[in-house]
Design a protein around this motif. Structure first.
Motif, PDB file in Angstrom:
ATOM      1  N   LEU A  46       2.699 -47.819 -20.732  1.00 17.97           N
ATOM      2  CA  LEU A  46       1.645 -46.882 -21.413  1.00 17.97           C
ATOM      3  C   LEU A  46       2.294 -45.391 -21.721  1.00 17.97           C
ATOM      4  O   LEU A  46       1.670 -45.010 -22.743  1.00 17.97           O
ATOM      5  CB  LEU A  46       0.531 -46.510 -20.118  1.00 17.97           C
ATOM      6  CG  LEU A  46      -0.569 -45.570 -20.289  1.00 17.97           C
ATOM      7  CD1 LEU A  46      -1.396 -46.177 -21.667  1.00 17.97           C
ATOM      8  CD2 LEU A  46      -1.488 -45.473 -19.113  1.00 17.97           C
ATOM      9  N   TYR A  47       3.130 -44.982 -21.010  1.00 15.10           N
ATOM     10  CA  TYR A  47       3.889 -43.914 -21.271  1.00 15.10           C
ATOM     11  C   TYR A  47       4.457 -43.987 -22.881  1.00 15.10           C
ATOM     12  O   TYR A  47       4.529 -42.944 -23.638  1.00 15.10           O
ATOM     13  CB  TYR A  47       4.736 -43.488 -20.431  1.00 15.10           C
ATOM     14  CG  TYR A  47       5.655 -42.169 -20.674  1.00 15.10           C
ATOM     15  CD1 TYR A  47       5.157 -40.996 -20.302  1.00 15.10           C
ATOM     16  CD2 TYR A  47       6.819 -42.170 -21.320  1.00 15.10           C
ATOM     17  CE1 TYR A  47       5.753 -39.896 -20.416  1.00 15.10           C
ATOM     18  CE2 TYR A  47       7.501 -41.155 -21.653  1.00 15.10           C
ATOM     19  CZ  TYR A  47       7.000 -39.913 -21.404  1.00 15.10           C
ATOM     20  OH  TYR A  47       7.807 -38.703 -21.469  1.00 15.10           O
ATOM     21  N   ALA A  48       5.329 -45.218 -22.767  1.00 10.50           N
ATOM     22  CA  ALA A  48       5.704 -45.087 -24.209  1.00 10.50           C
ATOM     23  C   ALA A  48       4.757 -45.309 -25.450  1.00 10.50           C
ATOM     24  O   ALA A  48       4.925 -44.837 -26.490  1.00 10.50           O
ATOM     25  CB  ALA A  48       6.693 -46.407 -24.175  1.00 10.50           C
ATOM     26  N   ALA A  49       3.771 -46.051 -25.120  1.00  9.50           N
ATOM     27  CA  ALA A  49       2.605 -46.181 -26.087  1.00  9.50           C
ATOM     28  C   ALA A  49       1.985 -44.745 -26.229  1.00  9.50           C
ATOM     29  O   ALA A  49       1.585 -44.743 -27.351  1.00  9.50           O
ATOM     30  CB  ALA A  49       1.548 -47.067 -25.768  1.00  9.50           C
ATOM     31  N   ARG A  54       0.847 -40.678 -30.064  1.00  9.16           N
ATOM     32  CA  ARG A  54       0.766 -39.373 -30.635  1.00  9.16           C
ATOM     33  C   ARG A  54       1.588 -38.882 -31.846  1.00  9.16           C
ATOM     34  O   ARG A  54       1.243 -37.982 -32.480  1.00  9.16           O
ATOM     35  CB  ARG A  54       1.441 -38.252 -29.282  1.00  9.16           C
ATOM     36  CG  ARG A  54       1.402 -36.938 -29.482  1.00  9.16           C
ATOM     37  CD  ARG A  54       1.811 -36.136 -28.095  1.00  9.16           C
ATOM     38  NE  ARG A  54       0.941 -36.579 -26.950  1.00  9.16           N
ATOM     39  CZ  ARG A  54       1.605 -36.899 -25.932  1.00  9.16           C
ATOM     40  NH1 ARG A  54       2.809 -37.462 -26.076  1.00  9.16           N
ATOM     41  NH2 ARG A  54       0.798 -37.364 -24.899  1.00  9.16           N
ATOM     42  N   ARG A  55       2.570 -39.746 -31.982  1.00  6.24           N
ATOM     43  CA  ARG A  55       3.603 -39.224 -33.119  1.00  6.24           C
ATOM     44  C   ARG A  55       3.049 -39.941 -34.463  1.00  6.24           C
ATOM     45  O   ARG A  55       3.086 -39.216 -35.359  1.00  6.24           O
ATOM     46  CB  ARG A  55       5.073 -39.525 -32.736  1.00  6.24           C
ATOM     47  CG  ARG A  55       5.789 -38.775 -31.804  1.00  6.24           C
ATOM     48  CD  ARG A  55       7.263 -38.880 -31.831  1.00  6.24           C
ATOM     49  NE  ARG A  55       7.555 -40.312 -31.948  1.00  6.24           N
ATOM     50  CZ  ARG A  55       7.971 -40.905 -30.713  1.00  6.24           C
ATOM     51  NH1 ARG A  55       8.002 -40.281 -29.646  1.00  6.24           N
ATOM     52  NH2 ARG A  55       8.508 -42.245 -30.810  1.00  6.24           N
ATOM     53  N   THR A  56       2.678 -41.271 -34.379  1.00  6.57           N
ATOM     54  CA  THR A  56       2.406 -42.039 -35.533  1.00  6.57           C
ATOM     55  C   THR A  56       1.012 -42.467 -35.582  1.00  6.57           C
ATOM     56  O   THR A  56       0.602 -42.823 -36.697  1.00  6.57           O
ATOM     57  CB  THR A  56       3.359 -43.215 -35.773  1.00  6.57           C
ATOM     58  OG1 THR A  56       3.057 -43.949 -34.200  1.00  6.57           O
ATOM     59  CG2 THR A  56       4.763 -42.810 -35.217  1.00  6.57           C
ATOM     60  N   GLY A  57       0.112 -42.370 -34.502  1.00  6.64           N
ATOM     61  CA  GLY A  57      -1.293 -42.708 -34.571  1.00  6.64           C
ATOM     62  C   GLY A  57      -1.249 -44.166 -34.465  1.00  6.64           C
ATOM     63  O   GLY A  57      -2.469 -44.769 -34.670  1.00  6.64           O
TER      64      GLY A  57
END
Length: 412
Positions: A46-49, A54-57
């Motif tokens: 979840l943290y990686a997702a 946040r960066r790419t949407g």
């Protein structure tokens, strides 16, 4: 159930309890470990997702926004912290799983969630449970014979002590358990039984030696007393003294006979004799009123009396029957009946019967059992029992259902 099987059953039950406890602990610990690792994996994913979204949407690592199977507790999130929830539903190949979710933009944002399937790990847990069950059963099957064997060793040692105690109770004062293997409670019991036997043997030998010494010492003065009585002038006083001296001489002779039986100095002189005739002669010698009946299948009484013979010592047999008849008259009540059937002689009276302590423990010297059974020194039954043992015969004392004492002598 013998002690051997009780110990084996206890060992098997203990092994089952230990196996069940260990299996339950391993299952619970492994299940918690699987869930903990699944929660950690879900939170990391979840943290990686979250970083990628946040960066790419875009969505990666199996993440999804407001997925359909999301648990209700995660749908109601009101903060932006990460949360996990366990989902026990099984859907096709997808087993129980752990969800990790976070609301992307405050209260009104969507929920980003990641699902980690625990099905393979839980399947491995089931296989572990089966393996532990099979291993426990195999260990139980292997351990049970060992427990039975070990319990058998203990039971044999206890049985040896019990047999020794039984032999001592039956009169074998030289019986000893001897040294036993091990230094445990069984060895202590065996040593205690041997010490008890040594003490009992010393006391009984002292008592028997005292009885023999008293009898031998009294024999000479009693004989002299009887000779002196013969010198008295005839009369009531002479008759009374003669009767009392004869009673005293009979008591001394009984004591001497018991001392010889105790010392094992007596040896039977066997001969083939008609049992009915010997019994009738023994009853006649007592001078007491007793009805003698000789019975047998398919033959008259006289024919059986003549034909039925036994190999025994007739003098000792007469002694046994005479003592039983005298005891029946002295302590019982008329009529006294003597029945001979085959190799069995039954003497019965119609008095109060044998006291309970005599029926349980057998006759004892100088003990008549109860005041209502009359006077006496209690040596008659003791001598009869000792002579019966010398003849390898069985003397059994009982009470008739309708009253009266019954003494049954079975010749070998």
């Amino acid at each position: 159930m013998s002690l051997r099987w009780k110990i084996a059953a206890l060992a098997a039950a203990t092994a089952c309890l230990v196996a069940a406890a260990v299996g339950a602990l391993v299952h619970v610990w492994t299940a918690r470990d699987i869930r903990g690792r699944a929660e950690a994996q879900a939170l990391n994913s979840l943290y990686a997702a979250m970083e990628v979204h946040r960066r790419t949407g875009t969505l990666t690592n199996g993440a999804d926004l407001d997925p359909a199977g999301l648990p209700a507790s995660l749908r109601r999130l009101t903060d932006t912290s990460r949360h996990t929830a366990y989902d026990g539903r099984v859907d096709g190949n997808l087993g129980p799983s752990v969800w990790a979710a976070v609301r992307t933009d405050g209260r009104g944002g969507r929920v980003l969630a990641v699902q980690v399937n625990m099905g393979p790990e839980l399947h491995d847990l089931q296989r572990l449970d089966v393996t532990m069950t099979v291993a426990s059963l195999a260990a139980l099957v292997a351990a049970t014979p060992v427990a039975v064997y070990g319990a058998g060793l203990l039971a044999r040692r206890l049985r040896r002590v019990s047999e020794t105690a039984g032999r001592i109770s039956a009169g074998d004062l030289d019986a000893r358990t001897g040294p036993t293997k091990g230094r445990d409670e069984v060895a202590d019991i065996a040593a205690t039984v041997d010490l008890m036997a040594d003490s009992l043997s010393r006391r009984l030998r002292t008592e028997r030696q005292f009885t023999a010494d008293v009898a031998h010492e009294l024999r000479t003065p009693v004989g002299g007393l009887l000779a002196a009585v013969d010198l008295l002038p005839p009369g009531e006083t002479e008759d009374l003294l003669r009767a009392r001296v004869r009673d005293l001489r009979g008591l001394v002779e009984d004591l001497l006979e018991i001392s010889r039986l105790d010392a094992g100095a007596e040896r039977p002189v066997r001969a083939h004799v008609p049992l009915g005739a010997v019994v009738a002669e023994a009853v006649a010698r007592t001078g007491l009123d007793a009805r003698v009946t000789v019975t047998g299948p398919g033959a008259a009484a006289r024919a059986v009396e003549t034909a039925q013979t036994v190999e025994t010592d007739p003098r000792r047999l007469e002694r046994i029957v005479g003592n039983l008849v005298i005891n029946a008259h002295r302590h019982g009540a008329a009529p006294v009946e003597v029945t001979v059937e085959g190799r069995t002689v039954v003497v019965r009276d119609h008095g109060p019967g044998f006291p309970r302590d005599i029926l349980l423990g057998g006759p004892r010297r100088f003990h008549t059992g109860a005041a209502e059974r009359g006077s006496g020194h209690g040596l008659g039954l003791t001598i009869a029992l000792g002579q019966a043992r010398l003849l390898d015969a069985e003397l059994r004392l009982d009470n008739a259902p309708d009253g009266g004492a019954v003494a049954t002598l079975r010749l070998p």
